[in-house]
Design a protein around this motif. Structure first.
Motif, PDB file in Angstrom:
ATOM      1  N   GLU A 112      45.197  45.220  15.781  1.00 42.13           N
ATOM      2  CA  GLU A 112      44.940  43.826  16.135  1.00 42.13           C
ATOM      3  C   GLU A 112      43.472  43.474  15.898  1.00 42.13           C
ATOM      4  O   GLU A 112      43.142  42.356  15.504  1.00 42.13           O
ATOM      5  N   TYR A 134      42.870  43.008  12.155  1.00 39.45           N
ATOM      6  CA  TYR A 134      43.510  41.751  11.749  1.00 39.45           C
ATOM      7  C   TYR A 134      42.611  40.572  12.115  1.00 39.45           C
ATOM      8  O   TYR A 134      42.375  39.670  11.294  1.00 39.45           O
ATOM      9  N   ASN A 152      54.195  44.499  10.778  1.00 41.52           N
ATOM     10  CA  ASN A 152      54.722  44.124  12.092  1.00 41.52           C
ATOM     11  C   ASN A 152      56.205  44.458  12.201  1.00 41.52           C
ATOM     12  O   ASN A 152      56.674  44.888  13.264  1.00 41.52           O
TER      13      ASN A 152
END
Length: 240
Positions: free
Chosen positions: A164, A167, A213
């Motif tokens: 995360e 990202y 994902n």
């Protein structure tokens, strides 16, 4: 304060024009691993091939790498079986390799819906990156050039080890670059291709992210860890 470019260098206009030139689609460079060489390949070399082919799938949506990947892993299993008949213990490698095969198949299945888009986005970047960088060089703004270098590194880091945090770092940097370009008040002839390239860059990133994902970040971590372990074990095998 917003910056204003009153005069546009001729070279920049030329670079922008080149940006839109039609290029012939790049043909796949993936070769059948079994036909690549008549010289017998070691298990370590075959596994290096496997990792390269897996990268082709993840980074370029290269469907033609799927079968050679399966073949290279199967060939390693055949060689390990030969080692076993020679009295060499290969149980640990066989277990690791079996897990790696399953994980590779699962990855291919999850990436399947995104292959075409990923391939298109990757091809667009290959065709237009030179012109994009040439335009940045002509503009001559240091923070813009280094910003794109950072953006490339952040995307590569995410592909190798998604999280995360990585990202979010990419998303932040991409927005910063767009803001810099917007504040330059470039002519649309120059600005539009720059934004089009960035749109594609982000779409590529988002496509990989969607596949990751669906697959789960943990799956990528396990695949990488198995890969490291397999390479270490193969290096310990005696030479045939």
């Amino acid at each position: 304060m917003k910056k204003l470019l009153l005069l546009l260098p001729v070279g920049l206009l030329a670079a922008t024009g080149f940006f839109w030139m039609a290029l012939n689609p790049a043909s796949s460079t993936t070769k059948n691993v079994a036909a690549e060489s008549h010289t017998p390949r070691t298990s370590a070399e075959l596994f290096s091939d496997s990792e390269r082919l897996l990268r082709q799938i993840v980074r370029h949506g290269d469907e033609q790498s799927i079968q050679p990947l399966e073949m290279s892993l199967d060939q390693i299993s055949i060689e390990l079986d030969t080692r076993k008949k020679q009295g060499i213990s290969v149980d640990k490698i066989e277990t690791l390799l079996a897990d790696y095969k399953k994980q590779s198949v699962q990855l291919n299945q999850k990436f399947a819906p995104y292959m075409k888009t990923l391939r298109q986005k990757s091809l667009f970047q290959q065709q237009h990156e030179h012109s994009f960088i040439a335009s940045l060089e002509q503009i001559g703004l240091y923070e813009l050039k280094t910003g794109y270098d950072d953006l490339e590194k952040l995307r590569t880091a995410y592909i190798k080890e998604p999280s995360e945090q990585s990202y979010a770092a990419y998303a932040t940097k991409e927005k910063e670059i767009r803001q810099i370009i917007s504040e330059l008040y470039l002519d649309s002839v120059i600005e539009t291709p720059l934004f089009t390239y960035l749109d594609n860059h982000k779409a590529y990133f988002d496509t990989v992210s969607k596949a990751y994902n669906d697959l789960g970040y943990q799956h990528i971590y396990q695949l990488r860890q198995n890969g490291y372990a397999i390479k270490m074990e193969l290096q310990l095998l005696p030479t045939l």
